[in-house]
Scaffold this active site. Structure first.
Site, PDB file in Angstrom:
ATOM      1  N   ASN A   1     -25.210 -15.465  46.462  1.00 17.94           N
ATOM      2  CA  ASN A   1     -24.267 -16.186  47.329  1.00 17.94           C
ATOM      3  C   ASN A   1     -23.847 -15.274  48.480  1.00 17.94           C
ATOM      4  O   ASN A   1     -24.328 -14.153  48.594  1.00 17.94           O
ATOM      5  CB  ASN A   1     -23.060 -16.670  46.504  1.00 17.94           C
ATOM      6  CG  ASN A   1     -22.322 -15.508  45.877  1.00 17.94           C
ATOM      7  OD1 ASN A   1     -21.755 -14.684  46.561  1.00 17.94           O
ATOM      8  ND2 ASN A   1     -22.388 -15.416  44.545  1.00 17.94           N
TER       9      ASN A   1
ATOM     10  N   ASP B   1     -22.543 -18.900  38.425  1.00 14.07           N
ATOM     11  CA  ASP B   1     -22.216 -19.717  37.248  1.00 14.07           C
ATOM     12  C   ASP B   1     -23.457 -19.992  36.412  1.00 14.07           C
ATOM     13  O   ASP B   1     -23.359 -20.398  35.261  1.00 14.07           O
ATOM     14  CB  ASP B   1     -21.593 -21.048  37.689  1.00 14.07           C
ATOM     15  CG  ASP B   1     -20.222 -20.827  38.289  1.00 14.07           C
ATOM     16  OD1 ASP B   1     -19.481 -19.982  37.764  1.00 14.07           O
ATOM     17  OD2 ASP B   1     -19.890 -21.476  39.308  1.00 14.07           O
TER      18      ASP B   1
ATOM     19  N   LYS C   1     -44.632 -12.359  40.413  1.00 13.79           N
ATOM     20  CA  LYS C   1     -44.248 -13.223  41.533  1.00 13.79           C
ATOM     21  C   LYS C   1     -44.841 -14.622  41.345  1.00 13.79           C
ATOM     22  O   LYS C   1     -46.048 -14.739  41.077  1.00 13.79           O
ATOM     23  CB  LYS C   1     -44.756 -12.604  42.842  1.00 13.79           C
ATOM     24  CG  LYS C   1     -44.329 -13.363  44.066  1.00 13.79           C
ATOM     25  CD  LYS C   1     -44.891 -12.732  45.328  1.00 13.79           C
ATOM     26  CE  LYS C   1     -44.567 -13.597  46.521  1.00 13.79           C
ATOM     27  NZ  LYS C   1     -45.304 -13.179  47.710  1.00 13.79           N
TER      28      LYS C   1
ATOM     29  N   ASP D   1     -18.341 -16.611  31.303  1.00 15.08           N
ATOM     30  CA  ASP D   1     -17.231 -16.556  32.259  1.00 15.08           C
ATOM     31  C   ASP D   1     -16.426 -15.272  32.005  1.00 15.08           C
ATOM     32  O   ASP D   1     -15.725 -15.158  30.989  1.00 15.08           O
ATOM     33  CB  ASP D   1     -16.338 -17.802  32.094  1.00 15.08           C
ATOM     34  CG  ASP D   1     -15.362 -17.936  33.237  1.00 15.08           C
ATOM     35  OD1 ASP D   1     -14.728 -16.921  33.588  1.00 15.08           O
ATOM     36  OD2 ASP D   1     -15.247 -19.044  33.781  1.00 15.08           O
ATOM     37  N   ILE D   2     -16.551 -14.332  32.910  1.00 10.77           N
ATOM     38  CA  ILE D   2     -15.921 -13.011  32.710  1.00 10.77           C
ATOM     39  C   ILE D   2     -14.389 -13.150  32.699  1.00 10.77           C
ATOM     40  O   ILE D   2     -13.710 -12.638  31.804  1.00 10.77           O
ATOM     41  CB  ILE D   2     -16.340 -12.036  33.839  1.00 10.77           C
ATOM     42  CG1 ILE D   2     -17.864 -11.971  33.948  1.00 10.77           C
ATOM     43  CG2 ILE D   2     -15.757 -10.646  33.598  1.00 10.77           C
ATOM     44  CD1 ILE D   2     -18.380 -11.269  35.193  1.00 10.77           C
TER      45      ILE D   2
ATOM     46  N   PHE E   1      -9.737 -15.593  41.346  1.00 10.80           N
ATOM     47  CA  PHE E   1      -9.903 -16.207  42.668  1.00 10.80           C
ATOM     48  C   PHE E   1     -10.500 -17.588  42.459  1.00 10.80           C
ATOM     49  O   PHE E   1     -11.168 -17.831  41.457  1.00 10.80           O
ATOM     50  CB  PHE E   1     -10.853 -15.375  43.537  1.00 10.80           C
ATOM     51  CG  PHE E   1     -10.149 -14.359  44.389  1.00 10.80           C
ATOM     52  CD1 PHE E   1      -9.685 -13.181  43.839  1.00 10.80           C
ATOM     53  CD2 PHE E   1      -9.951 -14.579  45.752  1.00 10.80           C
ATOM     54  CE1 PHE E   1      -9.032 -12.234  44.616  1.00 10.80           C
ATOM     55  CE2 PHE E   1      -9.299 -13.645  46.538  1.00 10.80           C
ATOM     56  CZ  PHE E   1      -8.842 -12.469  45.972  1.00 10.80           C
TER      57      PHE E   1
ATOM     58  N   LYS F   1      -8.625 -24.329  37.603  1.00 12.40           N
ATOM     59  CA  LYS F   1      -9.180 -23.021  37.191  1.00 12.40           C
ATOM     60  C   LYS F   1      -8.084 -22.147  36.589  1.00 12.40           C
ATOM     61  O   LYS F   1      -8.304 -21.465  35.591  1.00 12.40           O
ATOM     62  CB  LYS F   1      -9.819 -22.320  38.396  1.00 12.40           C
ATOM     63  CG  LYS F   1     -11.211 -22.858  38.693  1.00 12.40           C
ATOM     64  CD  LYS F   1     -11.908 -22.161  39.830  1.00 12.40           C
ATOM     65  CE  LYS F   1     -13.262 -22.849  40.059  1.00 12.40           C
ATOM     66  NZ  LYS F   1     -13.824 -22.628  41.365  1.00 12.40           N
TER      67      LYS F   1
ATOM     68  N   LYS G   1      -8.997 -21.326  32.791  1.00  8.98           N
ATOM     69  CA  LYS G   1      -9.398 -19.941  32.510  1.00  8.98           C
ATOM     70  C   LYS G   1      -8.254 -19.173  31.844  1.00  8.98           C
ATOM     71  O   LYS G   1      -8.462 -18.122  31.270  1.00  8.98           O
ATOM     72  CB  LYS G   1      -9.846 -19.247  33.796  1.00  8.98           C
ATOM     73  CG  LYS G   1     -11.142 -19.860  34.360  1.00  8.98           C
ATOM     74  CD  LYS G   1     -11.651 -19.125  35.567  1.00  8.98           C
ATOM     75  CE  LYS G   1     -12.787 -19.866  36.227  1.00  8.98           C
ATOM     76  NZ  LYS G   1     -14.093 -19.201  36.051  1.00  8.98           N
TER      77      LYS G   1
HETATM   78  O1  PMT Z   1     -16.738 -10.938  49.362  1.00 13.88           O
HETATM   79  P1  PMT Z   1     -16.263 -11.588  50.638  1.00 13.88           P
HETATM   80  O2  PMT Z   1     -17.381 -11.858  51.616  1.00 13.88           O
HETATM   81  O3  PMT Z   1     -15.145 -10.807  51.272  1.00 13.88           O
HETATM   82  O4  PMT Z   1     -15.670 -13.018  50.265  1.00 13.88           O
HETATM   83  C1  PMT Z   1     -14.571 -13.094  49.432  1.00 13.88           C
HETATM   84  C2  PMT Z   1     -14.705 -14.205  48.372  1.00 13.88           C
HETATM   85  C3  PMT Z   1     -14.706 -15.544  49.072  1.00 13.88           C
HETATM   86  C4  PMT Z   1     -15.995 -14.015  47.577  1.00 13.88           C
HETATM   87  C5  PMT Z   1     -13.478 -14.039  47.396  1.00 13.88           C
HETATM   88  O5  PMT Z   1     -12.285 -14.191  48.112  1.00 13.88           O
HETATM   89  C6  PMT Z   1     -13.552 -15.046  46.256  1.00 13.88           C
HETATM   90  O6  PMT Z   1     -13.171 -16.195  46.389  1.00 13.88           O
HETATM   91  N1  PMT Z   1     -14.068 -14.591  45.080  1.00 13.88           N
HETATM   92  C7  PMT Z   1     -14.292 -15.452  43.908  1.00 13.88           C
HETATM   93  C8  PMT Z   1     -15.624 -16.140  44.035  1.00 13.88           C
HETATM   94  C9  PMT Z   1     -15.913 -17.079  42.869  1.00 13.88           C
HETATM   95  O7  PMT Z   1     -16.841 -16.845  42.132  1.00 13.88           O
HETATM   96  O8  PMT Z   1     -15.060 -18.079  42.755  1.00 13.88           O
HETATM   97  P2  PMT Z   1     -15.201 -19.286  41.657  1.00 13.88           P
HETATM   98  O9  PMT Z   1     -14.198 -20.286  42.094  1.00 13.88           O
HETATM   99  O10 PMT Z   1     -16.615 -19.705  41.547  1.00 13.88           O
HETATM  100  O11 PMT Z   1     -14.765 -18.600  40.299  1.00 13.88           O
HETATM  101  C10 PMT Z   1     -13.420 -18.608  39.838  1.00 13.88           C
HETATM  102  C11 PMT Z   1     -13.065 -17.273  39.221  1.00 13.88           C
HETATM  103  O12 PMT Z   1     -13.843 -17.053  38.045  1.00 13.88           O
HETATM  104  C12 PMT Z   1     -13.298 -16.098  40.099  1.00 13.88           C
HETATM  105  O13 PMT Z   1     -12.233 -15.198  39.909  1.00 13.88           O
HETATM  106  C13 PMT Z   1     -14.599 -15.495  39.580  1.00 13.88           C
HETATM  107  O14 PMT Z   1     -14.656 -14.075  39.788  1.00 13.88           O
HETATM  108  C14 PMT Z   1     -14.495 -15.820  38.111  1.00 13.88           C
HETATM  109  N2  PMT Z   1     -15.798 -16.001  37.439  1.00 13.88           N
HETATM  110  C15 PMT Z   1     -16.659 -16.999  37.783  1.00 13.88           C
HETATM  111  C16 PMT Z   1     -17.838 -17.172  37.088  1.00 13.88           C
HETATM  112  C17 PMT Z   1     -18.150 -16.292  36.024  1.00 13.88           C
HETATM  113  N3  PMT Z   1     -19.286 -16.403  35.344  1.00 13.88           N
HETATM  114  N4  PMT Z   1     -17.279 -15.323  35.688  1.00 13.88           N
HETATM  115  C18 PMT Z   1     -16.122 -15.157  36.373  1.00 13.88           C
HETATM  116  O15 PMT Z   1     -15.344 -14.245  36.077  1.00 13.88           O
END
Ligand code: PMT
Length: 397
Positions: A210, A279, A289, A306-307, A323, A337, A341
């Protein structure tokens, strides 16, 4: 890395003979790593030339509220947003009175009104003027508004008087300003932050990822370190410089990031999940390849662990800040979320915007808890990082 590295400082120079010290103040701030831009008031320009300040600061000097060219490149609102600190040195009695009353009749006064960053004032004037009731009352008022006052020194003045009113030495002023970035709000705390994009291999050549650059996570890391926290960074693919004061552990894939976080979370006080974790990961990664063909290609994905959720479920969990990167139904999705979470707060950002969010140097966020919602309007990720640390310290520690 110096204490003011990556910090933007506006130096306001107002009308006082002590303005001759202002180029040296610029230098001392630069020595500590700061980027400095100068706003010179009309009275200040009676004592020091624009050219001297421009040469030393290596930036144009700003002085005119009505300069159309300056407004186009960096007007008072842009200057206010750019600044991490505004320092007025020397601050004349008139400038101090203007700030107290909220008068907006020049560029410096407007920039101060438009800014929410820490403000430092170093008064410099004749000792009798400094002792005047009105000046002292004004300084007390500013102190009450959390403006930092750098008191003048006692000594012989340009006019021959002896008393309080001399501008302190530039290195002392620079050191005072630097202290604001060492707030100690997270002293003794351990913080673990995930940041950057994970990379999920498809074959040895291709991957799924991403747009995350890691800038938001790094800005948070800088702010935590500044606030005194022992900071660990678990990072995926990033385009940001790692803070050398942090412990850093690379973790490219979602699976690896999960393992590294779980192995290192036990003694942490705060977990900030800023990483853009995939995800889904690819089932049966091809050993070689994948060859191009005319047929459609179907890949099978499985959901990653999901961490954030896993950390929130730990028996002795740290304070968990997640986030939410959303493109629609922003608040509703973020609140889901927060609940699903089980974290203490979630920081919502709209990642459909081209001007903030992913990759950009700026962001705008909503800091959401079960009970409250605090908006931090668009600003540099560095400033947002500091605001977020302030909110965490105030609300949770
Ligand atoms: O890195 P930059 O270019 O500065 O951009 C910043 C950002 C937009 C990446 C940052 O501000 C941000 O939003 N980070 C979270 C990205 C994300 O994965 O969001 P989500 O809505 O998909 O996930 C929700 C939360 O679950 C997040 O805290 C994520 O870290 C966590 N997660 C998600 C999936 C997973 N398998 N494990 C997780 O811990």
């Amino acid at each position: 890395m110096n204490v003011l590295t990556n910090k933007n400082i506006i130096l306001g120079v107002s009308g006082s003979i002590a303005a001759y010290k202002s180029p040296d103040i610029v230098r001392r701030l630069q020595d500590l790593g700061a980027e400095v831009r100068v706003i010179l008031t009309a009275s200040g320009a009676q004592f020091i030339t624009e050219l001297s300040l421009q040469t030393i600061s290596k930036n144009p000097v700003y002085h005119n509220l009505w300069d159309q060219q300056a407004e186009l490149s960096m007007g008072h609102i842009a200057l206010a947003k750019w600044a991490d600190v505004i320092l007025i040195a020397p601050a004349s009695a008139n400038t101090i009175a203007n700030i107290v009353s909220g008068m907006a009749d020049d560029l410096l006064a407007n920039t101060i009104l438009a800014s929410n960053c820490p403000i430092f004032i170093a008064p410099a004037m004749n000792q009798q003027m400094y002792a005047a009731d009105s000046v002292q009352k004004n300084l007390n008022t500013l102190s009450g508004r959390d403006v930092h006052i750098i008191p003048p020194e006692y000594g012989t003045q340009a006019c021959g008087d002896i008393g309080d009113g001399r501008l302190p030495q530039p290195d002392i002023i620079a050191q005072q300003v630097a202290k604001v970035f060492n707030s100690g709000k997270l002293n003794g705390k351990k913080v673990l932050i995930t940041l950057g994009a994970t990379i999920e291999a498809i074959d040895p050549v291709r991957y799924l990822s991403n747009h995350s650059s890691g800038k938001m996570g790094m800005a948070l890391a800088d702010a935590c370190i500044e606030a005194g926290a022992k900071t660990t960074l678990v990072y995926g693919n990033i385009n940001a410089k790692l803070n050398p004061k942090a412990r850093t552990i690379p973790a490219n894939s979602a699976e690896k990031m999960y393992q590294v976080v779980m192995d290192n979370i036990a003694d942490q006080d705060i977990f900030i999940a800023c990483g853009a974790v995939s995800d889904y990961a690819v089932k049966n990664i091809a050993k070689n390849k994948i060859k191009k063909s005319d047929q459609t290609l179907t890949l099978t994905f499985y959901p990653t662990k999901d961490i954030l959720k896993s950390v929130c479920q730990l028996k002795s969990k740290p304070l968990c800040i997640g986030f939410a990167a959303e493109t629609q139904n922003l608040v509703k999705n973020a609140k889901n979320k927060l609940k699903n979470k089980g974290c203490d707060a979630i920081i919502l950002n709209d990642v459909s915007r081209p001007d903030w969010g992913f990759k950009s140097d700026t962001n705008e966020v909503l800091f959401l808890t079960q009970k409250s919602s605090i908006k931090i309007t668009q600003n540099s990720k560095q400033k947002l990082g500091r605001e977020i640390v302030k909110i965490i310290a105030k609300n949770f520690l």
